[in-house]
Design an enzyme around this catalytic site. Structure first.
Site, PDB file in Angstrom:
ATOM      1  N   LYS A   1       0.842  -1.196   0.000  1.00 53.13           N
ATOM      2  CA  LYS A   1       0.000   0.000   0.000  1.00 53.13           C
ATOM      3  C   LYS A   1       0.875   1.242   0.000  1.00 53.13           C
ATOM      4  CE  LYS A   1      -3.859  -2.282   2.215  1.00 53.13           C
ATOM      5  NZ  LYS A   1      -4.476  -2.747   3.439  1.00 53.13           N
TER       6      LYS A   1
ATOM      7  N   ASP B   1     -11.313   2.568   4.072  1.00 52.81           N
ATOM      8  CA  ASP B   1     -11.673   1.152   3.960  1.00 52.81           C
ATOM      9  C   ASP B   1     -13.190   0.978   3.872  1.00 52.81           C
ATOM     10  OD1 ASP B   1      -9.824  -0.834   3.661  1.00 52.81           O
ATOM     11  OD2 ASP B   1      -9.344  -1.001   5.800  1.00 52.81           O
TER      12      ASP B   1
ATOM     13  N   GLN C   1      -4.934  -1.427   9.671  1.00 49.90           N
ATOM     14  CA  GLN C   1      -4.829  -2.764   9.079  1.00 49.90           C
ATOM     15  C   GLN C   1      -5.419  -3.809  10.032  1.00 49.90           C
ATOM     16  OE1 GLN C   1      -3.534  -3.442   5.898  1.00 49.90           O
ATOM     17  NE2 GLN C   1      -4.316  -5.503   6.284  1.00 49.90           N
TER      18      GLN C   1
END
Ligand code: NAP
Length: 285
Positions: free
Chosen positions: A54, A121, A98
């Site tokens: 990422k 997200d 994460q």
């Protein structure tokens, strides 16, 4: 062999190049560089790889990118304070924590703590609500990436039977809503679904997200169907394989994603795209 192999890697590269152009333009015209912070707790090896990828993609596309690496002994309160700091920082438009988190940290509280406008997200309940009310703001990246793939390959969704295997909040459920918005007829299946193979066999488009290597065989797939494999599993040699038995299914399918190189690269692309969109909205505010 399938008539067409879906090249998610090529689409991701194309979109990231276009994104880099849009990022340059945003900086020139408004002096804003999209900022993405990724918060990683602990040393889960798979998470380390995702986070590194990422960061690399964000930097390549011209983003401001920061990775906050935290020890897995960090308390929930400390983590919430770090999130609050980035919520307040206008130079960051996207915040991603994460998952999975260590078991002493309540991931629902953590997701709730992220400013929904920076929740790239798309896991915050406010963003879930926006999605289900047909006015999406931040959408979970994997289903968003699958929608881009279906669009790129001109898969007509209107009135089509789509079967999704897997009902997670990350993939299956948001996928269903995005497809409903495009007037597909959606069946969302799971581990208690009866006669799963025959339900799937009726699908014009089959999307598989369960996390079991090679689970889907030719018995699940309609001749000429589209097959999207979200699964990411490791075989005994550490090789990445999907939930679909590619060798057995590919001859039947009209379009099929490989693993790797299918859905995976699009997930990061959509993360960047949503961060860019959030930065753009900050100009318009
Ligand atoms: P998850 O939260 O574990 O959910 C799995 C879903 O699959 C559940 O709804 C479960 O049903 C269902 N399921 C499990 N076994 C089944 C079976 N035998 N028959 C029918 N349904 C079954 O998984 P996830 O987070 O959605 O991830 C799924 C897979 O996608 C994993 O391999 C993951 O690594 C991969 N993934 C890839 C990406 C990417 O970027 N490519 C992104 C996210 C996830 P129940 O609800 O009944 O338990």
């Amino acid at each position: 062999m399938a008539e067409k192999l879906i090249d998610g890697k090529a689409l991701a590269q194309k979109m990231q190049l276009q994104l880099a152009e849009k990022v340059k333009k945003l900086e020139i015209e408004h002096g804003i560089v999209p900022g993405l912070v990724v918060i990683l707790v602990g040393d889960n090896p798979a998470s380390q790889i995702y986070v590194r990828n990422k960061e690399r993609s964000a930097l390549t596309a011209g983003f401001k990118s920061e990775t906050v690496r935290l020890s897995d002994s960090i308390s929930e309160e400390e983590l919430l304070e770090i999130i609050a700091k980035y919520n307040q920082d206008p130079s960051y438009h996207g915040i991603l924590v994460q998952l999975p988190l260590p078991s002493h940290i309540n991931d629902k509280r953590v997701i709730l703590a992220i400013d929904p406008h920076k929740d790239v997200d798309g896991f915050h309940p406010m963003n879930t609500g926006h999605l289900w009310s047909g006015r999406p703001l931040m959408v979970p990246c994997t289903p968003a990436g699958i929608m881009e793939i279906l669009h790129e390959y001109e898969v007509d969704l209107e009135g089509k039977n789509v079967v999704i295997i897997g009902r997670s909040n990350i993939v299956g459920k948001p996928m269903a809503q995005l497809l409903l918005d495009k007037n597909a007829t959606v069946t969302l299946t799971h581990s208690r679904t009866r006669h799963l193979a025959s339900v799937c066999k009726r699908a014009d488009i089959l999307i598989v997200a369960i996390g079991q290597a090679n689970f889907v065989t030719e018995d699940f797939v309609k001749e000429g169907g589209v097959v999207i494999d979200v699964g990411m599993n490791r075989d005994d040699n550490g090789k990445l394989i999907g939930d679909v038995n590619f060798e057995r299914v590919a001859p039947l399918a009209n379009l099929i994603t490989p693993v790797p190189g299918g859905v995976g690269p699009m997930t990061i692309t959509m993360l960047l795209e949503q961060t860019y969109q959030a930065a753009l909205r900050s100009v318009e505010l």
